[in-house]
Write an enzyme that holds these catalytic residues in place. Structure first.
Site, mmCIF file in Angstrom:
data_model
loop_
_atom_site.group_PDB
_atom_site.id
_atom_site.type_symbol
_atom_site.label_atom_id
_atom_site.label_comp_id
_atom_site.label_asym_id
_atom_site.label_seq_id
_atom_site.Cartn_x
_atom_site.Cartn_y
_atom_site.Cartn_z
ATOM 1 N N GLU A 41 11.894 1.971 -0.839
ATOM 2 C CA GLU A 41 12.462 1.870 0.509
ATOM 3 C C GLU A 41 13.183 0.555 0.774
ATOM 4 O OE1 GLU A 41 8.281 1.102 2.957
ATOM 5 O OE2 GLU A 41 9.926 2.094 3.972
ATOM 6 N N CYS A 48 -0.524 -10.903 21.240
ATOM 7 C CA CYS A 48 -0.239 -11.524 22.543
ATOM 8 C C CYS A 48 0.570 -12.795 22.375
ATOM 9 C CB CYS A 48 -1.547 -11.880 23.244
ATOM 10 S SG CYS A 48 -2.646 -10.486 23.439
ATOM 11 N N GLU A 107 1.807 3.956 -3.358
ATOM 12 C CA GLU A 107 2.246 3.046 -2.302
ATOM 13 C C GLU A 107 3.188 1.976 -2.871
ATOM 14 O OE1 GLU A 107 2.471 2.987 0.695
ATOM 15 O OE2 GLU A 107 2.632 0.902 1.319
ATOM 16 N N HIS A 144 2.572 15.406 -19.557
ATOM 17 C CA HIS A 144 2.930 16.759 -19.119
ATOM 18 C C HIS A 144 4.369 16.820 -18.628
ATOM 19 C CE1 HIS A 144 -1.141 18.079 -19.722
ATOM 20 N NE2 HIS A 144 -1.558 17.031 -19.045
ATOM 21 N N ARG A 182 7.072 -10.541 19.172
ATOM 22 C CA ARG A 182 5.687 -10.320 18.740
ATOM 23 C C ARG A 182 5.161 -8.958 19.195
ATOM 24 N NH1 ARG A 182 2.732 -15.317 17.820
ATOM 25 N NH2 ARG A 182 0.846 -14.409 18.657
ATOM 26 N N ASN A 212 -5.344 -14.929 23.628
ATOM 27 C CA ASN A 212 -4.872 -14.110 22.511
ATOM 28 C C ASN A 212 -6.029 -14.018 21.532
ATOM 29 O OD1 ASN A 212 -3.574 -12.970 20.321
ATOM 30 N ND2 ASN A 212 -2.379 -14.790 19.814
ATOM 31 N N GLY A 213 -6.504 -12.810 21.235
ATOM 32 C CA GLY A 213 -7.627 -12.665 20.311
ATOM 33 C C GLY A 213 -8.631 -11.656 20.834
ATOM 34 N N LYS A 229 7.092 1.335 -1.662
ATOM 35 C CA LYS A 229 7.595 0.032 -1.200
ATOM 36 C C LYS A 229 8.881 -0.333 -1.938
ATOM 37 C CE LYS A 229 6.003 -0.371 1.708
ATOM 38 N NZ LYS A 229 4.920 0.355 2.321
ATOM 39 N N LYS A 234 11.678 2.187 11.890
ATOM 40 C CA LYS A 234 10.271 1.772 11.849
ATOM 41 C C LYS A 234 9.355 2.919 12.257
ATOM 42 C CE LYS A 234 6.734 -0.881 11.413
ATOM 43 N NZ LYS A 234 6.229 -0.916 10.023
ATOM 44 N N TRP A 291 -0.713 -7.708 24.094
ATOM 45 C CA TRP A 291 -0.743 -6.611 23.121
ATOM 46 C C TRP A 291 -2.174 -6.103 23.193
ATOM 47 C CZ3 TRP A 291 1.980 -3.726 19.611
ATOM 48 C CH2 TRP A 291 1.291 -3.192 18.533
#
Ligand code: M6R
Length: 623
Positions: A503, A2, A496, A519, A27, A100-101, A500, A618, A74
């Site tokens: 990309e 928010c 992962e 192997h 945001r 906000n929260g 990163k 995204k 948000w």
């Protein structure tokens, strides 16, 4: 996340409020609103959707008035809608609040207030706040606000406005950002500096527990008890673009650094201290001590004993989180789990019936492959659970049940805080299932929960010294190939880490289960090739060391990731990055952080566009 703005001064408030909210658009938000005292009443306009929709509504009706507050929402509690948009009011519109929260104890407060006759208009947690002010107000605004702050639990930045006290705004901060901008004959409030940067560069950055009483000519900052705090002015030297990124060079770095808070926010409300309840029939969750609860999950507790198959389905980073999730559920709740790439799942005729649970993980909740896989699985009769970061997203709407990560908007294409919050949620879900299935001792549950609570501060510790990682990135950032190895959960994190690096730095990076090297892949290991070796899993530690020796014998440069206290690994390899020690189940939350940073600094070294890597979007909304 928010956005909040506030104005008090000699000029009209509304133009600043709208401009400030526009500056906070980055945001992310789903609805917006403003409140302005027009001399008689507090005028409120709010709407779901973009700020343009709000501006449109106000086009011929911009309120006059020199005190006001505004908000972009948000959603966390209650889906995006006009009603749930902020500002929120008490029963009579005398007190107005933006927030906000998350107010964790809002349910019990709401029940209490309804019993006293308060009428609620929204589904939000926030609305309890103005009703509480109404309840405590006896002619002294700040005194009422202080009483309210004693009652609410959770995280917040809050701004309070009162019809009767229209010469001041009050704001309070706990765990969410809030800034007061100091002007001449006017003052500003914002959740973030970009909203005020073209009005003033003199600010007070509020700390947790601080309250600011803001009039047009003065700002008084106190603690919760009213003791005045002598606060230093912070002069903002950032330009507007840097301000959006909170002073970080890129959103990705900002988001990496937001992980401790994102994890705390995601855990909030799910860990409870439960006392034995006389009338609780389920003895397994009635033991004393910490327990995981999921009030959002509306399935009967017996549900998890009746299903006989679980699939986790996702793409990219979310898929990697799913691999860790499988490990958690199998280890803690002793249920068989299969993990599938969403783009493959529905084309392989998966075996699904009404005793199948399919869990879909997606930051955006809009990934087309994941959505299609969910539809397919519903058609075949499975129960569906979405784990997503976006309230009201397509995945959330489509699923039978939803659990939300509270990471806030993730803007960088490379997913970081979404991954760690997905891991936390999967871990808590697995623990929750273990409670219901009685597969874990109370002692082990308590031990894991107490270690879980330490993870945010341990990540902060990991983030406090990035220099060695920067140096490795500069030294090895121009290599064309990098290998990541590990066993068990270390392998899942290696996948992962490699994604990163690929990309955002465009370096060819591959992750291998360390035992698989011989192997085939070992043929690629030649002198000077960097190998990132994760060695944190105790049960396979010796075997991992053997694999590390295999690559070292081929003259690879090996950078190890180990837990503090490991004195063995450094004997065999070139460099070691240590992360704080914790249970081996939780350590992926820590080991992934240096890998995120390594990818980030490698991309910087190579001059890549970190936040918008080539060819990538995204959210992938096409098949
Ligand atoms: O929004 P989703 O979590 O469904 O997105 C899935 C992938 O597209 C995403 O994780 C992608 O792999 C990231 N760019 C990785 O950093």
């Amino acid at each position: 996340m928010c956005g909040i703005v506030g104005y008090i001064g000699d000029k009209f408030a509304a133009p600043f409020l709208l401009d400030g909210l526009t500056k906070l658009e980055y945001r992310g938000y789903d609805s917006a609103g403003i409140a302005v005292f027009d001399g008689k009443e507090i005028f409120i306009e709010k709407t779901v959707g973009r700020l343009d929709a709000l501006k449109d509504k106000l086009k011929n009706n911009l309120p006059n008035g020199s005190i006001g507050i505004g908000h972009t929402r948000w959603a966390t509690h209650g889906r995006p809608s006009d009603r749930n948009a902020h500002p929120h009011t008490d029963c009579h519109g005398d007190f107005v609040v933006v927030h906000n929260g998350i107010i964790e104890n809002y349910m019990s407060l709401k029940e209490e207030l309804i019993a006293k006759g308060h009428v609620f208009k929204s589904e939000t947690d926030t609305e309890v706040v103005p009703h509480l002010v109404e309840e405590y107000y006896q002619g002294n605004f700040i005194a009422a606000v202080r009483e309210v702050l004693k009652r609410i639990e959770g995280s917040y930045s809050l701004v309070f406005m009162s019809k009767a006290n229209h010469d001041e705004l009050i704001c309070a901060k706990q765990d969410n950002p809030l800034v007061v901008g100091i002007g001449e004959g006017e003052n500003f409030i914002a959740s973030d500096i970009p909203a005020i940067i073209n009005r003033t560069r003199s600010t007070y950055i509020l700390n947790d527990g601080e309250i600011a009483i803001i009039k047009k000519d003065s700002v008084t900052i106190t603690d919760r008890n009213g003791k005045v705090i002598d606060k230093k002015i912070f002069h903002v030297s950032w330009n507007a673009e840097a301000a959006e990124k909170g002073g970080y060079e890129h959103f990705m770095l900002k988001e990496i650094n937001e992980q401790p808070k994102a994890i705390k926010d995601t855990m909030r409300g799910f860990i409870k201290q439960i006392r034995p309840a006389k009338n609780n029939n389920d003895e397994r969750i009635a033991q004393d001590g910490s327990q995981i609860i999921f009030p959002e999950l509306k399935w009967d507790p017996a549900f998890f004993n009746n299903i006989n198959k679980i699939y986790i389905v996702a793409c990219g980073t979310a898929y990697h989180a799913g691999l860790v999730g499988k490990f958690y559920i199998e280890k803690l709740a002793r249920m068989l789990v299969e993990v599938d790439l969403a783009s493959e799942f529905r084309y392989r005729d998966p075996i699904i019936d009404d005793k199948t649970l399919t869990i879909f993980i997606s930051q955006s909740g809009e990934t087309s492959d994941t959505l299609a896989a969910m539809k397919e699985s519903k058609q075949r009769g499975a129960k569906t659970l979405a784990i997503t970061n976006v309230i009201g997203s397509s995945l959330a709407r489509e699923a039978d049940q939803v659990l939300y990560t509270i990471a806030g908007p993730e803007i960088a294409v490379a997913s970081t805080k979404a991954y760690t919050t997905q891991l936390i949620l999967m871990f808590m879900l697995a623990l929750y299932m273990s409670q219901l299935r009685n597969t874990l001792s109370t002692e082990r549950t308590r031990e894991l929960i107490s270690l879980l609570k330490k993870i945010p501060s341990q990540i902060s510790e990991t983030l406090s010294d990035v220099e060695p990682i920067k140096t490795f990135a500069q030294r090895y950032g121009f290599n064309e190939h990098v290998f990541y190895i590990g066993r068990s959960l270390d392998y899942d994190v290696a996948l992962e880490g490699a994604l990163k690096l690929k990309e955002i730095s465009y370096i060819h990076a591959e992750a291998y289960a360390a035992g698989e090297l011989k192997h085939g892949t070992l043929a690629l290991i030649i002198e000077g090739v960097p190998v990132i070796a994760l060695a944190t899993q105790k049960s396979v530690y010796d075997k991992t060391i053997s694999n590390i020796k295999e690559v070292k014998a081929r003259d690879a440069v090996v950078i190890g990731i180990a837990a503090e206290g490991d004195t063995e690994l450094e004997k065999y390899i070139d460099h070691v990055i240590y992360v704080p020690n914790t249970d081996e189940l939780l350590i992926p939350l820590l080991t992934v952080v240096p890998l995120q940073l390594l990818a980030y600094y490698a991309a910087i070294t190579r001059g890549c566009d970190v936040d918008k890597p080539r060819n990538l979007a995204k959210s992938v909304t096409v098949e």
